[in-house]
Structures are given as C-alpha cells and as structure tokens.
Design a protein around this motif. Sequence first.
Motif, PDB file in Angstrom:
ATOM      1  N   THR A  91       0.838  -1.209   0.000  1.00 13.14           N
ATOM      2  CA  THR A  91       0.000   0.000   0.000  1.00 13.14           C
ATOM      3  C   THR A  91       0.865   1.249   0.000  1.00 13.14           C
ATOM      4  O   THR A  91       0.562   2.210  -0.717  1.00 13.14           O
ATOM      5  N   THR A 150       2.020   1.794  -3.475  1.00 12.35           N
ATOM      6  CA  THR A 150       0.928   2.251  -4.339  1.00 12.35           C
ATOM      7  C   THR A 150       0.663   3.736  -4.121  1.00 12.35           C
ATOM      8  O   THR A 150       0.518   4.512  -5.080  1.00 12.35           O
ATOM      9  N   ALA A 174       1.150   6.712  -6.824  1.00 14.77           N
ATOM     10  CA  ALA A 174      -0.012   7.533  -7.192  1.00 14.77           C
ATOM     11  C   ALA A 174       0.258   9.006  -6.994  1.00 14.77           C
ATOM     12  O   ALA A 174      -0.244   9.852  -7.739  1.00 14.77           O
TER      13      ALA A 174
END
Length: 128
Positions: free
Chosen positions: A119, A122, A126
Amino acid sequence: MSGATVADCMTEPVLTVTAGEPALDVAAAMDDQSIKSVVIVDEACQPEGILTSTDYVRMTADGVDPTEATVGEHMTTDIVTTSPETALSAVASTMWDNNISHVPVVDDENRVTGILSATDLTVYLADD
C-alpha cells in the motif's frame, strides 16, 4: 521511482509487539490503527517475525482460538527486511519475487524503525 528509496515512502513508526502478546489483543490494536501487519521484536527491538491480516485469516480457517494464542505461535519467522537507503525499485522486486506485501525496515543495528507495505508503494506511485 527512479532514485527513490525506502525512506521516501515507508511507514514510521511501526507497531511492534513481543512474541508472547495475545493474538486477540494484537488484532484489536491492528484494527484500532487500521493496519494490516505488526512486527514481532525481541528485547533489543530486532525483528523476530511478522504477523499480518492474512495470518489471522489462516488462524481462523485453522480454528485457532485467538484468546488462547500468542502472536509468536503464528508469526512468520522467515522474514525479509530492508534498510531505509535501499532503492525502492529493488525492494519492490524483492517483494514481488517473494510474494510478500510487508517488509520491516531496520537500521544499521538491525532494529526495527518502520515498515514498507504494498500500500505504501501504491500511494507513493499515485502521488509521484
């Protein structure tokens, strides 16, 4: 991700517990903090294992009573660690190759200072 290191996106501080902690208490702490893993450490804060939400699913499937189990009885002991200076691309490849989603981050004395999760990667990508 070029030039980025683990320090750029790891989570710190990390929740650490000792192997004798009751599994139910640790699950409650994980839920309270909305996290999916804890690192089990010894007295010197060196990693002994990791326990993830996946381990709790496995415990449930095996009929383990979390009121009677400790995290040490169900932790993964063959863990991969990294340092804050490690290239993010290198640790991402290691995570992929080992089919893991959490890597404890340790300092020069092998003490846990943070954690890197899939996570975290990610979110970093992003925002990049």
